[in-house]
Write an enzyme that holds these catalytic residues in place. Structure first.
Site, PDB file in Angstrom:
ATOM      1  N   ASP A 175       0.408   3.832   1.714  1.00 26.96           N
ATOM      2  CA  ASP A 175       0.344   4.482   3.025  1.00 26.96           C
ATOM      3  C   ASP A 175       1.738   4.847   3.526  1.00 26.96           C
ATOM      4  O   ASP A 175       2.648   4.020   3.511  1.00 26.96           O
ATOM      5  CB  ASP A 175      -0.328   3.530   4.023  1.00 26.96           C
ATOM      6  CG  ASP A 175      -0.737   4.222   5.313  1.00 26.96           C
ATOM      7  OD1 ASP A 175       0.156   4.781   5.993  1.00 26.96           O
ATOM      8  OD2 ASP A 175      -1.929   4.191   5.663  1.00 26.96           O
ATOM      9  N   HIS A 180      -2.339  -3.880   5.117  1.00 28.70           N
ATOM     10  CA  HIS A 180      -2.107  -3.486   6.507  1.00 28.70           C
ATOM     11  C   HIS A 180      -3.412  -3.089   7.163  1.00 28.70           C
ATOM     12  O   HIS A 180      -4.321  -2.556   6.506  1.00 28.70           O
ATOM     13  CB  HIS A 180      -1.098  -2.335   6.592  1.00 28.70           C
ATOM     14  CG  HIS A 180      -1.586  -1.041   6.011  1.00 28.70           C
ATOM     15  ND1 HIS A 180      -2.138  -0.036   6.774  1.00 28.70           N
ATOM     16  CD2 HIS A 180      -1.633  -0.599   4.732  1.00 28.70           C
ATOM     17  CE1 HIS A 180      -2.476   0.979   5.990  1.00 28.70           C
ATOM     18  NE2 HIS A 180      -2.189   0.667   4.744  1.00 28.70           N
ATOM     19  N   CYS A 192       0.831  -1.196   0.000  1.00 26.51           N
ATOM     20  CA  CYS A 192       0.000   0.000   0.000  1.00 26.51           C
ATOM     21  C   CYS A 192       0.870   1.252   0.000  1.00 26.51           C
ATOM     22  O   CYS A 192       1.991   1.244   0.523  1.00 26.51           O
ATOM     23  CB  CYS A 192      -0.902  -0.009   1.232  1.00 26.51           C
ATOM     24  SG  CYS A 192      -2.046   1.392   1.311  1.00 26.51           S
ATOM     25  N   CYS A 233      -6.119   0.445   7.041  1.00 24.86           N
ATOM     26  CA  CYS A 233      -5.858   0.941   5.685  1.00 24.86           C
ATOM     27  C   CYS A 233      -6.947   1.927   5.280  1.00 24.86           C
ATOM     28  O   CYS A 233      -8.142   1.589   5.268  1.00 24.86           O
ATOM     29  CB  CYS A 233      -5.815  -0.231   4.704  1.00 24.86           C
ATOM     30  SG  CYS A 233      -5.581   0.256   2.984  1.00 24.86           S
ATOM     31  N   ARG A 281       2.910   5.212   6.343  1.00 23.16           N
ATOM     32  CA  ARG A 281       3.341   4.544   7.581  1.00 23.16           C
ATOM     33  C   ARG A 281       3.881   3.148   7.330  1.00 23.16           C
ATOM     34  O   ARG A 281       4.383   2.495   8.263  1.00 23.16           O
ATOM     35  CB  ARG A 281       2.164   4.454   8.556  1.00 23.16           C
ATOM     36  CG  ARG A 281       1.549   5.786   8.944  1.00 23.16           C
ATOM     37  CD  ARG A 281       0.209   5.581   9.630  1.00 23.16           C
ATOM     38  NE  ARG A 281      -0.775   5.008   8.719  1.00 23.16           N
ATOM     39  CZ  ARG A 281      -2.002   4.641   9.089  1.00 23.16           C
ATOM     40  NH1 ARG A 281      -2.382   4.791  10.346  1.00 23.16           N
ATOM     41  NH2 ARG A 281      -2.841   4.135   8.196  1.00 23.16           N
TER      42      ARG A 281
END
Length: 209
Positions: free
Chosen positions: A44, A98, A42, A101, A46
């Site tokens: 993302d 994750h 992803c 999400c 993080r």
């Protein structure tokens, strides 16, 4: 110093640290790559593949998009997989989602998200496929988490449908893995996708010789 400028300072420290450990580090790095792993994750901010896997530059070929999707009409991910499998000869393909999400959560909302709508429709298709299982989960967060896992599973199946992957499995035993990164604990969870069984199940329809 602002955050943008700090990036270049961090880079200087990183270069110095690498050269301190190995004066020929960048010379070696420039000679090419032969990673064993293709990681599809992803976007993302993080969730960074190298950090959570504990690997170094050159060890993992990486593709990231919203909600770690493998969509057959997305030339970006299709090109990445083809290059990784047929040219880099990776041994493992990992699809990693994750928990928490944002893409998964957005797909579960009844909202018009503009240009994101066609992309998130793929996640909604996963929900539709597993609607009975997901609707039976009363706790909303638990339902989100389960959709994260099922989405990873479905994207692994989408990887397995590809001709290059089927060919590599026959010729050299490439393996597809489904993982979830638990953002609350930092741990990787192997969903233990049964690659050979899934491959056998879909061959009637998706076999590509």
């Amino acid at each position: 110093m602002d955050k943008f400028q700090r990036i270049f300072e961090n880079n200087e420290h990183w270069v110095a640290e690498k050269l301190k450990k190995d004066p020929e580090y960048f010379e070696k790095l420039s000679k090419g790559q032969s990673p064993d792993f293709l990681y599809i994750g992803c976007s993302d901010s993080r969730v960074t593949a190298e950090d959570l896997m504990g690997v170094q530059p050159g060890e993992v070929f990486i593709h990231r998009n919203i909600a770690n999707m493998v969509v057959s009409i997305d030339l970006n991910v299709m090109s990445v997989i083809n290059y990784a499998v047929r040219h880099l000869k990776v041994k493992h393909i990992i699809v990693c989602g994750h928990y928490s999400c944002g893409g998964i959560k957005a797909a579960m909302q009844h909202a018009d998200l503009g240009i994101l709508n066609p992309w998130l429709r793929n996640v909604r298709d996963v929900y539709r496929t597993h609607k009975e299982v997901l609707n039976a989960i009363e706790d909303e967060q638990a339902r989100y988490d389960r959709l994260v896992e099922l989405n990873v599973q479905e994207q692994c199946i989408n990887v397995i449908k590809l001709a290059a992957v089927q060919e590599a499995y026959r010729e050299r035993g490439i393996t597809v893995h489904g993982w979830v990164f638990d953002i609350h604990s930092g741990k990787l969870i192997d969903l233990k996708i049964d690659f050979p069984t899934i491959l056998e199940d879909i061959m009637e329809i998706y076999r590509l010789d």
